[in-house]
Scaffold this motif. Structure first.
Motif, PDB file in Angstrom:
ATOM      1  N   GLY A 141       0.814  -1.208   0.000  1.00 35.24           N
ATOM      2  CA  GLY A 141       0.000   0.000   0.000  1.00 35.24           C
ATOM      3  C   GLY A 141       0.849   1.259   0.000  1.00 35.24           C
ATOM      4  O   GLY A 141       0.552   2.235  -0.710  1.00 35.24           O
ATOM      5  N   ILE A 142       1.918   1.260   0.799  1.00 32.74           N
ATOM      6  CA  ILE A 142       2.816   2.416   0.827  1.00 32.74           C
ATOM      7  C   ILE A 142       3.499   2.598  -0.516  1.00 32.74           C
ATOM      8  O   ILE A 142       3.554   3.705  -1.071  1.00 32.74           O
ATOM      9  CB  ILE A 142       3.869   2.244   1.951  1.00 32.74           C
ATOM     10  CG1 ILE A 142       3.198   2.233   3.327  1.00 32.74           C
ATOM     11  CG2 ILE A 142       4.899   3.370   1.879  1.00 32.74           C
ATOM     12  CD1 ILE A 142       4.143   1.850   4.459  1.00 32.74           C
ATOM     13  N   MET A 143       4.016   1.507  -1.064  1.00 33.71           N
ATOM     14  CA  MET A 143       4.694   1.578  -2.353  1.00 33.71           C
ATOM     15  C   MET A 143       3.744   2.052  -3.451  1.00 33.71           C
ATOM     16  O   MET A 143       4.092   2.924  -4.274  1.00 33.71           O
ATOM     17  CB  MET A 143       5.261   0.209  -2.713  1.00 33.71           C
ATOM     18  CG  MET A 143       5.967   0.163  -4.062  1.00 33.71           C
ATOM     19  SD  MET A 143       7.512   1.110  -4.078  1.00 33.71           S
ATOM     20  CE  MET A 143       8.625  -0.117  -3.381  1.00 33.71           C
ATOM     21  N   ALA A 144       2.531   1.507  -3.453  1.00 39.30           N
ATOM     22  CA  ALA A 144       1.558   1.884  -4.480  1.00 39.30           C
ATOM     23  C   ALA A 144       1.204   3.362  -4.388  1.00 39.30           C
ATOM     24  O   ALA A 144       1.136   4.066  -5.398  1.00 39.30           O
ATOM     25  CB  ALA A 144       0.302   1.030  -4.327  1.00 39.30           C
ATOM     26  N   GLU A 145       0.987   3.848  -3.156  1.00 36.92           N
ATOM     27  CA  GLU A 145       0.630   5.247  -2.972  1.00 36.92           C
ATOM     28  C   GLU A 145       1.746   6.170  -3.430  1.00 36.92           C
ATOM     29  O   GLU A 145       1.507   7.222  -4.029  1.00 36.92           O
ATOM     30  CB  GLU A 145       0.291   5.494  -1.508  1.00 36.92           C
ATOM     31  CG  GLU A 145      -0.416   6.804  -1.242  1.00 36.92           C
ATOM     32  CD  GLU A 145      -0.942   6.878   0.178  1.00 36.92           C
ATOM     33  OE1 GLU A 145      -2.035   7.429   0.375  1.00 36.92           O
ATOM     34  OE2 GLU A 145      -0.250   6.389   1.110  1.00 36.92           O
ATOM     35  N   ARG A 146       2.997   5.777  -3.179  1.00 29.81           N
ATOM     36  CA  ARG A 146       4.131   6.615  -3.561  1.00 29.81           C
ATOM     37  C   ARG A 146       4.354   6.631  -5.070  1.00 29.81           C
ATOM     38  O   ARG A 146       4.793   7.649  -5.635  1.00 29.81           O
ATOM     39  CB  ARG A 146       5.397   6.128  -2.857  1.00 29.81           C
ATOM     40  CG  ARG A 146       5.387   6.382  -1.351  1.00 29.81           C
ATOM     41  CD  ARG A 146       6.691   5.935  -0.697  1.00 29.81           C
ATOM     42  NE  ARG A 146       6.680   6.189   0.749  1.00 29.81           N
ATOM     43  CZ  ARG A 146       7.705   5.940   1.558  1.00 29.81           C
ATOM     44  NH1 ARG A 146       8.832   5.423   1.057  1.00 29.81           N
ATOM     45  NH2 ARG A 146       7.617   6.195   2.848  1.00 29.81           N
ATOM     46  N   LEU A 147       4.084   5.521  -5.716  1.00 28.53           N
ATOM     47  CA  LEU A 147       4.399   5.413  -7.133  1.00 28.53           C
ATOM     48  C   LEU A 147       3.261   5.821  -8.063  1.00 28.53           C
ATOM     49  O   LEU A 147       3.504   6.095  -9.237  1.00 28.53           O
ATOM     50  CB  LEU A 147       4.807   3.968  -7.475  1.00 28.53           C
ATOM     51  CG  LEU A 147       6.099   3.450  -6.850  1.00 28.53           C
ATOM     52  CD1 LEU A 147       6.359   2.022  -7.302  1.00 28.53           C
ATOM     53  CD2 LEU A 147       7.278   4.345  -7.207  1.00 28.53           C
ATOM     54  N   CYS A 148       2.035   5.834  -7.540  1.00 26.58           N
ATOM     55  CA  CYS A 148       0.874   6.041  -8.418  1.00 26.58           C
ATOM     56  C   CYS A 148       0.466   7.501  -8.559  1.00 26.58           C
ATOM     57  O   CYS A 148      -0.548   7.801  -9.207  1.00 26.58           O
ATOM     58  CB  CYS A 148      -0.300   5.192  -7.936  1.00 26.58           C
ATOM     59  SG  CYS A 148      -0.031   3.424  -8.166  1.00 26.58           S
ATOM     60  N   GLY A 149       1.189   8.405  -7.944  1.00 27.60           N
ATOM     61  CA  GLY A 149       0.964   9.823  -8.170  1.00 27.60           C
ATOM     62  C   GLY A 149      -0.435  10.315  -7.870  1.00 27.60           C
ATOM     63  O   GLY A 149      -0.979  11.142  -8.604  1.00 27.60           O
ATOM     64  N   GLY A 150      -1.045   9.790  -6.814  1.00 30.63           N
ATOM     65  CA  GLY A 150      -2.375  10.243  -6.444  1.00 30.63           C
ATOM     66  C   GLY A 150      -3.504   9.509  -7.126  1.00 30.63           C
ATOM     67  O   GLY A 150      -4.679   9.801  -6.860  1.00 30.63           O
ATOM     68  N   ASN A 151      -3.212   8.565  -8.011  1.00 30.51           N
ATOM     69  CA  ASN A 151      -4.250   7.775  -8.672  1.00 30.51           C
ATOM     70  C   ASN A 151      -4.669   6.651  -7.725  1.00 30.51           C
ATOM     71  O   ASN A 151      -4.027   5.605  -7.653  1.00 30.51           O
ATOM     72  CB  ASN A 151      -3.715   7.206  -9.988  1.00 30.51           C
ATOM     73  CG  ASN A 151      -4.793   6.527 -10.811  1.00 30.51           C
ATOM     74  OD1 ASN A 151      -5.706   5.913 -10.267  1.00 30.51           O
ATOM     75  ND2 ASN A 151      -4.670   6.630 -12.132  1.00 30.51           N
ATOM     76  N   ILE A 152      -5.769   6.852  -7.004  1.00 31.73           N
ATOM     77  CA  ILE A 152      -6.193   5.917  -5.975  1.00 31.73           C
ATOM     78  C   ILE A 152      -6.592   4.571  -6.575  1.00 31.73           C
ATOM     79  O   ILE A 152      -6.310   3.505  -6.012  1.00 31.73           O
ATOM     80  CB  ILE A 152      -7.350   6.509  -5.157  1.00 31.73           C
ATOM     81  CG1 ILE A 152      -6.868   7.769  -4.420  1.00 31.73           C
ATOM     82  CG2 ILE A 152      -7.875   5.494  -4.144  1.00 31.73           C
ATOM     83  CD1 ILE A 152      -7.961   8.486  -3.659  1.00 31.73           C
ATOM     84  N   GLY A 153      -7.254   4.609  -7.739  1.00 27.62           N
ATOM     85  CA  GLY A 153      -7.662   3.362  -8.376  1.00 27.62           C
ATOM     86  C   GLY A 153      -6.476   2.486  -8.740  1.00 27.62           C
ATOM     87  O   GLY A 153      -6.470   1.279  -8.500  1.00 27.62           O
ATOM     88  N   LEU A 154      -5.451   3.090  -9.294  1.00 24.30           N
ATOM     89  CA  LEU A 154      -4.256   2.340  -9.667  1.00 24.30           C
ATOM     90  C   LEU A 154      -3.536   1.833  -8.421  1.00 24.30           C
ATOM     91  O   LEU A 154      -3.025   0.698  -8.397  1.00 24.30           O
ATOM     92  CB  LEU A 154      -3.326   3.230 -10.490  1.00 24.30           C
ATOM     93  CG  LEU A 154      -2.073   2.567 -11.069  1.00 24.30           C
ATOM     94  CD1 LEU A 154      -2.448   1.391 -11.962  1.00 24.30           C
ATOM     95  CD2 LEU A 154      -1.246   3.597 -11.849  1.00 24.30           C
TER      96      LEU A 154
END
Length: 240
Positions: A25-38
């Protein structure tokens, strides 16, 4: 395995499960640039992949419950004694918090910090009931037909439930408690935890009762079938 080794396996497996959920979850939030769905998609896929690996790894040791709701079902079906079930639940909760701490350490976050992620309301509680009921349904159903497929069925269900439930499918009281200690993508506000856990336990109990009637037997949970298969092809319940 003796009880001490089973408990160690439950602790370690649950710790890795939470490290997977929170860390991805942390990695996804950092890498997805605010795209919550991604970010949610990445979190779901990582969790599903981790579940397959962890159940295959620990299934032959402890049954790979990693979830007090699953251990409660095993108790209700007389596959665990009250003493065993209580210890399973205790080490699952301890392992869950250890996993959160491990994930935070990998990403340079404080060891524990309370979440501000609001998850409350009837739709969220109903979602947790459905998510937990469905998880137990998958385990019970596969234990009758294809026990070797349980790791893949459970992981597939959890990945899908991330998306079809409003709560993103915690479906696990230990996970819920530990996710209150992370103010990251996977977090839940501490004040919202009791309602989530209540819904999960009701869902687990309802599934246990219904599938006990549907299957009309007391066959072990599929994960316990896996645990016993290596030494006894009849896969007897744990108390035997």
């Amino acid at each position: 395995m003796d009880l001490r080794r089973r408990l160690c396996a439950e602790w370690l497996g649950t710790a890795f499960l939470l490290a997977t959920v929170v860390g991805s979850g942390i990695m996804a939030e950092r890498l997805c640039g605010g795209n919550i769905g991604l970010a949610l998609l990445a979190n779901a896929i990582a969790t599903g992949g981790g579940l397959i690996a962890l159940i295959l790894t620990f299934g032959g040791m402890s049954g790979a419950h990693f979830n007090p709701a699953v251990s409660l079902a095993a108790l209700l079906r007389r596959e665990l004694s009250g003493y065993e079930a209580g210890l399973y639940m205790l080490v699952q909760v301890l392992g869950a918090f250890c996993g959160v701490a491990a994930a935070h350490g990998m990403f340079g976050e404080p060891l524990f910090f309370a979440s501000h992620h609001i998850r409350t309301g009837p739709s969220q509680w109903w979602s947790e009931f459905i998510a937990t009921f469905g998880l137990l349904a998958v385990i019970f159903g596969c234990s009758r037909s294809r026990p070797e497929a349980v790791p893949y069925a459970v992981a597939s269900y959890i990945v899908s439930a991330y998306w079809f439930t409003a709560s993103t499918s915690f479906a696990n009281p230990a996970v819920t408690l530990a996710r209150a200690a992370t103010d990251t993508f996977a977090g839940i506000r501490p004040s919202d935890v009791p309602s989530f856990i209540a819904a999960q336990l009701v869902g687990a109990g309802a599934a246990t009762v219904l599938f006990g009637w549907l299957l009309r037997d007391r066959a072990p949970l599929a994960l316990d079938l896996m645990a016993n298969a290596g030494e006894d092809r009849t896969a007897r319940p744990l108390q035997d």
